[in-house]
Design a protein around this motif. Structure first.
Motif, mmCIF file in Angstrom:
data_model
loop_
_atom_site.group_PDB
_atom_site.id
_atom_site.type_symbol
_atom_site.label_atom_id
_atom_site.label_comp_id
_atom_site.label_asym_id
_atom_site.label_seq_id
_atom_site.Cartn_x
_atom_site.Cartn_y
_atom_site.Cartn_z
ATOM 1 N N GLN A 140 19.855 10.391 -6.476
ATOM 2 C CA GLN A 140 19.736 8.967 -6.186
ATOM 3 C C GLN A 140 19.191 8.285 -7.431
ATOM 4 O O GLN A 140 18.061 8.529 -7.834
ATOM 5 N N THR A 159 21.221 -1.643 -8.417
ATOM 6 C CA THR A 159 21.979 -0.953 -7.386
ATOM 7 C C THR A 159 21.683 0.539 -7.447
ATOM 8 O O THR A 159 21.093 1.041 -8.401
ATOM 9 N N LEU A 160 22.106 1.242 -6.416
ATOM 10 C CA LEU A 160 21.836 2.668 -6.300
ATOM 11 C C LEU A 160 23.103 3.458 -6.584
ATOM 12 O O LEU A 160 24.137 3.269 -5.942
ATOM 13 N N GLU A 161 22.996 4.348 -7.549
ATOM 14 C CA GLU A 161 24.087 5.256 -7.893
ATOM 15 C C GLU A 161 23.804 6.596 -7.217
ATOM 16 O O GLU A 161 22.675 7.089 -7.261
ATOM 17 N N ALA A 168 27.946 2.400 -11.463
ATOM 18 C CA ALA A 168 27.265 1.715 -10.370
ATOM 19 C C ALA A 168 28.117 0.558 -9.865
ATOM 20 O O ALA A 168 28.890 -0.042 -10.606
ATOM 21 N N ASP A 174 27.604 -4.890 -2.420
ATOM 22 C CA ASP A 174 27.407 -3.895 -1.361
ATOM 23 C C ASP A 174 25.934 -3.886 -0.992
ATOM 24 O O ASP A 174 25.105 -3.323 -1.696
ATOM 25 N N ARG A 177 23.816 -0.786 -1.176
ATOM 26 C CA ARG A 177 23.453 -0.238 -2.488
ATOM 27 C C ARG A 177 22.460 -1.121 -3.254
ATOM 28 O O ARG A 177 21.840 -0.663 -4.195
#
Length: 213
Positions: A140, A159-161, A168, A174, A177
């Protein structure tokens, strides 16, 4: 007028020293004359609520952790998990960092009240007049920009990759994310990124950052 949205992308270099970069932000966000408020021109409504409710989220997370018998773990973390521990001058200098994530509280009855992970790699770099913060390893990986705010905190929007993803998603595209948090200094060469009300698993995430060298 529509809310400004900016893109966070991850570029993989061919050399080991290559770093991830953040593409250009719109002038309204990156070059606003009132830099202390520029994050407000960029943030989504959801993330603005997260930032506004940071203390409430922290209280709920600590209460849940202690109710599940994790009080000793919380206390052992010391200043890292003390809500009011922020010190003046929150600026996070550019460079490579060791970073570790602590998840506090759980979404749902069955979840753990405290999870402390090991150390990973993070990087802070100059980006479009601001700074970018990228978690380089782990499953994460937050990636985003750091905006000025006040004498004791900066604001992270990103944002979360996940997993083996190489890029990303756009911030604001989104909501599952999107991430928002507070960058605070809690000691000499020690910072934290506080992420209230994350989408997954916990009630609060805290990422500790210390220089790699």
């Amino acid at each position: 007028m529509g809310r400004t949205k900016w893109v966070i992308a991850v570029a993989l270099g061919v050399a080991l020293s290559a770093c991830r970069t953040v593409p250009a932000m719109p002038p309204s966000a990156a070059d606003a004359p009132d830099t202390t408020g520029s994050w407000r021109a960029t943030v989504t409504d959801q993330d603005q609520e997260r930032i506004r409710g940071w203390y409430k989220s922290w209280q709920a997370a600590l209460a849940d952790a202690r109710a599940k018998g994790k009080g000793a773990d919380i206390d052992r973390e010391g200043v890292l998990l003390q809500p009011m521990a922020a010190l003046p001058n929150p600026h996070l200098p550019a460079g490579d960092y060791r970073c570790r994530t602590v998840k506090i509280g759980a979404q749902g009855r069955g979840g753990l009240g405290y999870i402390g992970y090991g150390w990973f790699r993070c990087r802070v770099a100059p980006e479009q007049g601001l700074s970018s913060l990228t978690k380089l390893s782990g499953s994460q990986r937050p990636v985003g920009l750091i905006f000025p705010d006040n004498l004791k905190r900066q604001i992270f929007l990103g944002t979360l990759e996940l997993g083996d993803e190489k890029m990303a998603v756009n911030y604001g595209s989104d909501r599952m994310r999107d991430m928002a948090g507070l960058v605070e200094r809690i000691g000499d060469n020690r910072w934290r990124l506080v992420l209230p009300a994350p989408t997954y698993e916990s009630l609060l995430d805290v990422i500790e950052l210390v220089p790699a060298n």
